[in-house]
Motif scaffolding. Structure first.
Motif, PDB file in Angstrom:
ATOM      1  N   PRO A   1      65.066 -29.253 -14.198  1.00 15.69           N
ATOM      2  CA  PRO A   1      64.605 -30.383 -13.396  1.00 15.69           C
ATOM      3  C   PRO A   1      65.703 -31.080 -12.601  1.00 15.69           C
ATOM      4  CG  PRO A   1      64.523 -30.917 -15.724  1.00 15.69           C
ATOM      5  CD  PRO A   1      64.874 -29.470 -15.620  1.00 15.69           C
ATOM      6  N   SER A   2      66.948 -30.921 -13.026  1.00 14.52           N
ATOM      7  CA  SER A   2      68.081 -31.472 -12.271  1.00 14.52           C
ATOM      8  C   SER A   2      69.307 -30.615 -12.553  1.00 14.52           C
ATOM      9  CB  SER A   2      68.337 -32.933 -12.652  1.00 14.52           C
ATOM     10  OG  SER A   2      68.926 -33.003 -13.937  1.00 14.52           O
ATOM     11  N   ALA A   3      70.398 -30.925 -11.897  1.00 14.27           N
ATOM     12  CA  ALA A   3      71.629 -30.133 -12.047  1.00 14.27           C
ATOM     13  C   ALA A   3      72.198 -30.212 -13.453  1.00 14.27           C
ATOM     14  CB  ALA A   3      72.667 -30.604 -11.039  1.00 14.27           C
ATOM     15  N   CYS A   4      71.905 -31.266 -14.182  1.00 14.81           N
ATOM     16  CA  CYS A   4      72.476 -31.465 -15.524  1.00 14.81           C
ATOM     17  C   CYS A   4      71.474 -31.251 -16.653  1.00 14.81           C
ATOM     18  CB  CYS A   4      73.053 -32.870 -15.637  1.00 14.81           C
ATOM     19  SG  CYS A   4      74.433 -33.191 -14.545  1.00 14.81           S
ATOM     20  N   ASP A   5      70.236 -30.927 -16.337  1.00 15.44           N
ATOM     21  CA  ASP A   5      69.188 -30.859 -17.359  1.00 15.44           C
ATOM     22  C   ASP A   5      68.508 -29.503 -17.415  1.00 15.44           C
ATOM     23  OD1 ASP A   5      69.422 -33.612 -18.040  1.00 15.44           O
ATOM     24  OD2 ASP A   5      68.258 -34.125 -16.262  1.00 15.44           O
ATOM     25  N   VAL A   6      68.088 -29.150 -18.634  1.00 14.06           N
ATOM     26  CA  VAL A   6      67.246 -27.981 -18.875  1.00 14.06           C
ATOM     27  C   VAL A   6      66.085 -28.470 -19.727  1.00 14.06           C
ATOM     28  CG1 VAL A   6      67.099 -25.656 -19.830  1.00 14.06           C
ATOM     29  CG2 VAL A   6      69.256 -26.443 -18.864  1.00 14.06           C
ATOM     30  N   SER A   7      64.881 -28.112 -19.349  1.00 11.04           N
ATOM     31  CA  SER A   7      63.686 -28.561 -20.047  1.00 11.04           C
ATOM     32  C   SER A   7      62.917 -27.371 -20.603  1.00 11.04           C
ATOM     33  CB  SER A   7      62.798 -29.349 -19.081  1.00 11.04           C
ATOM     34  OG  SER A   7      61.600 -29.733 -19.714  1.00 11.04           O
ATOM     35  N   ILE A   8      62.427 -27.519 -21.828  1.00  8.47           N
ATOM     36  CA  ILE A   8      61.548 -26.525 -22.453  1.00  8.47           C
ATOM     37  C   ILE A   8      60.262 -27.268 -22.793  1.00  8.47           C
ATOM     38  CG2 ILE A   8      61.207 -24.967 -24.403  1.00  8.47           C
ATOM     39  CD1 ILE A   8      64.291 -24.709 -24.522  1.00  8.47           C
ATOM     40  N   ALA A   9      59.162 -26.910 -22.121  1.00  3.71           N
ATOM     41  CA  ALA A   9      57.942 -27.685 -22.277  1.00  3.71           C
ATOM     42  C   ALA A   9      56.684 -26.854 -22.544  1.00  3.71           C
ATOM     43  CB  ALA A   9      57.714 -28.558 -21.039  1.00  3.71           C
ATOM     44  N   ARG A  10      56.755 -25.541 -22.434  1.00  2.35           N
ATOM     45  CA  ARG A  10      55.556 -24.739 -22.723  1.00  2.35           C
ATOM     46  C   ARG A  10      55.188 -24.911 -24.190  1.00  2.35           C
ATOM     47  NH1 ARG A  10      55.910 -18.987 -19.497  1.00  2.35           N
ATOM     48  NH2 ARG A  10      55.618 -19.893 -17.427  1.00  2.35           N
ATOM     49  N   ARG A  11      53.903 -25.062 -24.438  1.00  2.00           N
ATOM     50  CA  ARG A  11      53.438 -25.361 -25.802  1.00  2.00           C
ATOM     51  C   ARG A  11      53.930 -24.361 -26.831  1.00  2.00           C
ATOM     52  NH1 ARG A  11      47.205 -27.316 -24.782  1.00  2.00           N
ATOM     53  NH2 ARG A  11      47.766 -29.010 -23.388  1.00  2.00           N
ATOM     54  N   ALA A  12      53.827 -23.086 -26.526  1.00  2.00           N
ATOM     55  CA  ALA A  12      54.243 -22.061 -27.489  1.00  2.00           C
ATOM     56  C   ALA A  12      55.745 -22.140 -27.766  1.00  2.00           C
ATOM     57  CB  ALA A  12      53.875 -20.680 -26.978  1.00  2.00           C
ATOM     58  N   ASP A  13      56.530 -22.405 -26.726  1.00  2.00           N
ATOM     59  CA  ASP A  13      57.985 -22.495 -26.896  1.00  2.00           C
ATOM     60  C   ASP A  13      58.370 -23.743 -27.681  1.00  2.00           C
ATOM     61  OD1 ASP A  13      58.297 -20.135 -25.474  1.00  2.00           O
ATOM     62  OD2 ASP A  13      58.540 -21.178 -23.559  1.00  2.00           O
ATOM     63  N   VAL A  14      57.698 -24.864 -27.403  1.00  2.00           N
ATOM     64  CA  VAL A  14      57.962 -26.101 -28.135  1.00  2.00           C
ATOM     65  C   VAL A  14      57.573 -25.927 -29.606  1.00  2.00           C
ATOM     66  CG1 VAL A  14      57.307 -28.537 -28.372  1.00  2.00           C
ATOM     67  CG2 VAL A  14      57.796 -27.589 -26.108  1.00  2.00           C
ATOM     68  N   ALA A  15      56.432 -25.285 -29.852  1.00  2.00           N
ATOM     69  CA  ALA A  15      55.999 -25.051 -31.234  1.00  2.00           C
ATOM     70  C   ALA A  15      57.013 -24.182 -31.985  1.00  2.00           C
ATOM     71  CB  ALA A  15      54.620 -24.398 -31.252  1.00  2.00           C
ATOM     72  N   ARG A  16      57.533 -23.173 -31.311  1.00  2.00           N
ATOM     73  CA  ARG A  16      58.545 -22.309 -31.940  1.00  2.00           C
ATOM     74  C   ARG A  16      59.807 -23.100 -32.266  1.00  2.00           C
ATOM     75  NH1 ARG A  16      61.392 -17.029 -29.253  1.00  2.00           N
ATOM     76  NH2 ARG A  16      62.732 -16.534 -31.023  1.00  2.00           N
ATOM     77  N   LEU A  17      60.257 -23.923 -31.323  1.00  2.00           N
ATOM     78  CA  LEU A  17      61.442 -24.744 -31.576  1.00  2.00           C
ATOM     79  C   LEU A  17      61.189 -25.761 -32.680  1.00  2.00           C
ATOM     80  CD1 LEU A  17      62.860 -25.307 -27.978  1.00  2.00           C
ATOM     81  CD2 LEU A  17      63.721 -23.775 -29.758  1.00  2.00           C
ATOM     82  N   ASP A  18      59.979 -26.311 -32.732  1.00  2.00           N
ATOM     83  CA  ASP A  18      59.652 -27.240 -33.812  1.00  2.00           C
ATOM     84  C   ASP A  18      59.770 -26.568 -35.180  1.00  2.00           C
ATOM     85  OD1 ASP A  18      59.202 -29.360 -32.102  1.00  2.00           O
ATOM     86  OD2 ASP A  18      57.014 -29.205 -32.173  1.00  2.00           O
TER      87      ASP A  18
END
Length: 117
Positions: free
Chosen positions: A93-110
């Protein structure tokens, strides 16, 4: 615990004088091998140091997401490389940020990382 010696800079060449976002940060081959074999542990460490889990509010609904922020382009590249190794989709979303927001990916990280302690 502390230790002094010139050999540490040979073992961990990414450490050195100056601000980390203004100097090259690179993994040696042996460090890359460790990250490949323990990618989730490496990602967990990055998120615990410079990341967060939060809820986004979209259309009145809450959606969980992870975000990693760092000013070093090298460290951001390591984060993205590790996400690629793990098959996690991310956006920048910006030069300094990385976002992970897909439901399956967030669930895996959780499951793998869980909330910060």
């Amino acid at each position: 615990v502390s230790s002094f010696g010139a050999c540490w800079f040979k073992l961990f060449p990414q450490h050195g004088p100056g601000r980390k976002h203004k100097r090259t940060i690179a993994l040696e081959g042996w460090q890359e091998d460790i990250v490949r074999s323990e990618a989730m542990a490496f990602l967990r460490g990055l998120i615990e140091s410079d990341g967060c889990r939060f809820d986004r509010l979209v259309g009145g609904k809450r959606y969980p997401a992870y975000e990693f922020t760092n000013r070093s382009t090298d460290i951001l590249a390591m984060f993205c490389w590790t996400c690629d190794l793990l098959g996690l989709h991310y956006t920048r979303p910006s030069a300094c940020d990385v976002s992970i927001a897909r439901r399956a990916d967030v669930a895996r990280l959780d499951l793998e990382i869980g909330p910060k302690n």
